[in-house]
Scaffold this active site. Structure first.
Site, mmCIF file in Angstrom:
data_model
loop_
_atom_site.group_PDB
_atom_site.id
_atom_site.type_symbol
_atom_site.label_atom_id
_atom_site.label_comp_id
_atom_site.label_asym_id
_atom_site.label_seq_id
_atom_site.Cartn_x
_atom_site.Cartn_y
_atom_site.Cartn_z
ATOM 1 N N HIS A 27 -29.965 -7.134 -15.761
ATOM 2 C CA HIS A 27 -31.054 -6.703 -16.638
ATOM 3 C C HIS A 27 -30.765 -7.091 -18.091
ATOM 4 C CE1 HIS A 27 -34.232 -3.697 -17.901
ATOM 5 N NE2 HIS A 27 -33.555 -3.837 -19.029
ATOM 6 N N GLU A 28 -29.572 -6.738 -18.583
ATOM 7 C CA GLU A 28 -29.230 -7.060 -19.965
ATOM 8 C C GLU A 28 -29.074 -8.554 -20.163
ATOM 9 O OE1 GLU A 28 -29.560 -4.848 -22.106
ATOM 10 O OE2 GLU A 28 -29.670 -3.154 -20.726
ATOM 11 N N GLY A 65 -38.989 6.698 -52.502
ATOM 12 C CA GLY A 65 -38.433 5.816 -51.489
ATOM 13 C C GLY A 65 -37.879 6.601 -50.324
ATOM 14 N N PRO A 66 -37.504 5.917 -49.256
ATOM 15 C CA PRO A 66 -36.976 6.592 -48.065
ATOM 16 C C PRO A 66 -35.681 7.341 -48.375
ATOM 17 C CG PRO A 66 -37.507 4.279 -47.613
ATOM 18 C CD PRO A 66 -37.567 4.462 -49.093
ATOM 19 N N THR A 71 -31.644 5.960 -50.003
ATOM 20 C CA THR A 71 -31.678 4.697 -50.740
ATOM 21 C C THR A 71 -30.971 4.779 -52.090
ATOM 22 O OG1 THR A 71 -33.884 5.334 -51.528
ATOM 23 C CG2 THR A 71 -33.775 3.841 -49.641
ATOM 24 N N GLY A 72 -30.497 5.957 -52.498
ATOM 25 C CA GLY A 72 -29.689 6.053 -53.705
ATOM 26 C C GLY A 72 -30.398 6.640 -54.902
ATOM 27 N N ASP A 122 -38.220 -0.397 -21.981
ATOM 28 C CA ASP A 122 -38.719 -1.711 -22.408
ATOM 29 C C ASP A 122 -40.244 -1.728 -22.401
ATOM 30 O OD1 ASP A 122 -36.080 -2.490 -22.529
ATOM 31 O OD2 ASP A 122 -36.091 -3.336 -20.505
ATOM 32 N N HIS A 166 -32.493 -9.992 -20.933
ATOM 33 C CA HIS A 166 -32.846 -9.842 -22.349
ATOM 34 C C HIS A 166 -32.140 -10.910 -23.190
ATOM 35 C CE1 HIS A 166 -35.146 -6.218 -21.944
ATOM 36 N NE2 HIS A 166 -34.127 -5.459 -21.552
#
Length: 617
Positions: free
Chosen positions: A427-428, A206-207, A210-211, A503, A431
């Site tokens: 601009h924000e 796993g990545p 993740t434990g 963007d 979005h």
């Protein structure tokens, strides 16, 4: 013995100590050369001057010699003139007796150095000293190789962890599967009674974060058995045979404990697939891997279970994954929303928290984060609370920590002109308007014009736990990406700036995937399979550009129809710099009636956006 140990350590530091020791050796060599040069250039005061034998011969003939010392072993003569000047010269072997006679004839006081009588043992010792040093270095080298496993085991003595399954959250299915290893270690007789054999090895994949390591410790803690933890890179050495010896030593130590767990983290460092490439490093890695395969084959019966972790299972040798070695390969995925909530509760136990913290909401806002990310988040919140002088961690501290973790730290020292600040706000706001009005997008957590990381402002959307993205969601994402430029165009009356460059990049990546991977273009599966790295055909490029152009048109339509809402959000940003989701909902309700039945303009804007959203490029 202490002297030998000191010498051993000094030689190991010299030959195996790495860059720091190498720099020390170079510095020591330079200092030695400089010292010799200084001694040669500036002889010690009182030493006789070096002259040739002719000068000594003339001094004897002229009667200027008061005393002389002859060393027939070194074949040198040192004379002292009546003036006090001392001179030294070397003479051939056959001239020693004649030189002595001439000095006596002129009345000089002659002293002859006696020839030393060296024992046969001393002469043999001096003769064989270089060979003895070479043999000593080789013996130390061999000792380093053979004792590599023992040295490797020091500092990694087995422990019985205090971690339990209750300390692991968000991966209940993985815990349930690993419980079989605990049951076997606790009650092996139950398995033996039915003739069953517990798996010898569990491979956790796993990545990062993740434990996987936490799970291995929890299994050992639940079973109450010694836990031998090691990294795969610790097995690999440049010395031939050291890696295999360390593998043997590790399993030998584990078998002595009767019941134990051996955990190999990042096993891909030693368990990579074998290939035909030569070289000492590859050969040593293969010898180490072969020894690991032999130890895991179970030739020696024992109650030792091997757990290993990797995030590159594709690199592992097939022989390592066959039954009888790693019988189980268990994926450990990032936690879902409920798992994140549970992890946040676990990692927050050691901190003092205020009553206003909602872990369920925080778990929803942290989609995509692993357990390690959430632990860092809570610790960052504690640091924020400490800097602010709070006695407990508040919800505001967690919000600030989450913004720092996701968006980067604030850059209050950045000087932004009023013009740029206003453009960034619109601009924000563009979005945010697109995200709020389109039903197939995630809500914005917050909108800010505070410079963070490498950006001048950010619209932070809530992430989703959905692993499958619909066509409507993908196209809505393109529209939201183009909303920033649409907001600028509304402010600048059709003009726009370079602020949307990031963007465009993200939108083009998504559009390329939609066409070449998801079959969401006009020709569907006909364009699937192309890779951007190989160069895209013109019709594929046209399909991608068509998605981007249509998304920009849809974003303009939404922004124009909701221009009052956009202007209100931009005004809030210019005053407060950050607008939260609750405040955004208040602004939407204010500009669309009471919030239960949207006004006509808003509803038309939503329908217009969806109509273009769902059109084919």
């Amino acid at each position: 013995m202490p002297a030998f140990e000191w010498t051993h350590r000094a030689i190991r530091r010299t030959y195996f100590g790495g860059r720091a020791r190498g720099g020390f050796i170079v510095a020591l060599g330079v200092a030695t050369v400089l010292s010799v040069a200084i001694l040669i250039a500036f002889p010690e005061p009182g030493q006789p001057a070096e002259v040739n034998l002719n000068e000594i011969d003339r001094a004897i003939d002229d009667g200027h010699v008061a005393s002389a010392r002859i060393d027939d072993v070194a074949r040198t003569v040192v004379i002292e003139r009546h003036s006090g000047l001392r001179q030294r010269a070397a003479y051939p072997t056959t001239l020693g007796a004649e030189l002595s006679r001439r000095l006596i004839d002129v009345g000089a006081e002659v002293t002859v150095e006696p020839t030393p009588q060296t024992s046969i043992l001393v002469r043999l010792g001096v003769s064989f000293l270089p060979l003895m040093l070479i043999v000593a270095i080789l013996l130390l080298y061999l000792r380093h190789m053979r004792s590599g496993a023992a040295a490797f085991s020091r500092g990694r003595e087995a422990e019985i962890p205090t971690t339990r399954f209750a300390d692991v959250g968000g991966i209940d299915e993985v815990v349930a599967e690993l419980a079989e290893a605990r049951d076997y270690l606790n009650h092996p007789e139950r398995f033996a009674a039915s003739g069953a054999r517990a798996p010898r090895g569990f491979l956790l994949t796993g990545p990062p974060g993740t434990g996987k390591t936490l799970l291995a410790r929890a299994v050992a803690g639940e079973a109450g058995v010694p836990f031998f933890a090691i990294s795969g890179s610790d097995f690999v050495e440049t010395f031939a045979g050291v890696g295999a010896a360390r593998v043997r030593r590790l399993f030998e130590l584990a078998r002595r404990r009767d019941r134990a767990i051996v955990f190999i983290d990042e096993i891909d460092a030693v368990g990579r697939s074998r290939n035909a490439r030569g070289g000492s490093d590859t050969d040593e890695r293969e010898r180490t891997l072969n020894q690991l395969l032999v130890e895991m084959d179970g030739f020696t019966p024992s109650n030792v279970i091997v757990l290993a972790a990797t995030n590159r299972v594709d690199l592992l040798d097939p022989a390592l994954l066959r039954p009888g070695r790693f019988d189980r390969t268990i994926p450990v995925p990032p936690p879902d929303r409920r798992g994140r909530t549970r992890i946040l509760e676990i990692v927050s136990d050691r901190h003092k928290l205020a009553d206003d913290i909602d872990f369920v909401d925080l778990g929803r806002r942290t989609a995509g984060m692993t357990g390690a990310d959430l632990a860092v988040l809570v610790n960052e919140a504690a640091l924020v609370a400490t800097r602010a002088g709070h006695q407990v961690v508040t919800g505001r501290d967690l919000d600030a920590a989450l913004a720092t973790t996701v968006l980067g730290r604030e850059r209050p020292s950045v000087v932004v002109s009023d013009r740029d600040r206003r453009i960034v706000a619109w601009h924000e706001a563009g979005h945010a308007v697109c995200a709020l009005l389109l039903p197939d997008t995630d809500d914005p957590v917050q909108v800010t014009i505070v410079p963070r990381g490498g950006t001048g402002g950010t619209t932070w959307l809530t992430a989703s736990d959905d692993q499958l993205v619909s066509q409507a969601q993908a196209r809505a994402g393109l529209i939201v990406a183009m909303g920033g430029r649409s907001g600028e165009e509304l402010l600048l009356q059709g003009d726009f700036t370079s602020g949307a460059s990031l963007d465009y990049a993200s939108a083009r990546t998504l559009a390329t995937h939609m066409v070449t991977r998801f079959a969401m273009g006009r020709k569907g599966v006909a364009h699937v399979g192309y890779e951007a790295a190989e160069g895209l055909p013109s019709d594929v490029e046209q399909a991608i550009n068509g998605l981007l152009e249509d998304s920009l048109v849809a974003a303009r339509a939404l922004v124009h129809r909701a221009s009052d809402l956009l202007e209100a959000i931009a005004a809030e940003l210019l005053v407060d710099e950050t607008v939260t989701l609750s405040r955004l909902h208040e602004l939407v309700a204010r500009h669309q009636g009471d919030g239960t039945e949207p006004a006509d303009d808003g509803d038309e804007g939503r329908r217009a956006g969806l109509m273009i959203l769902r059109s084919e490029p």
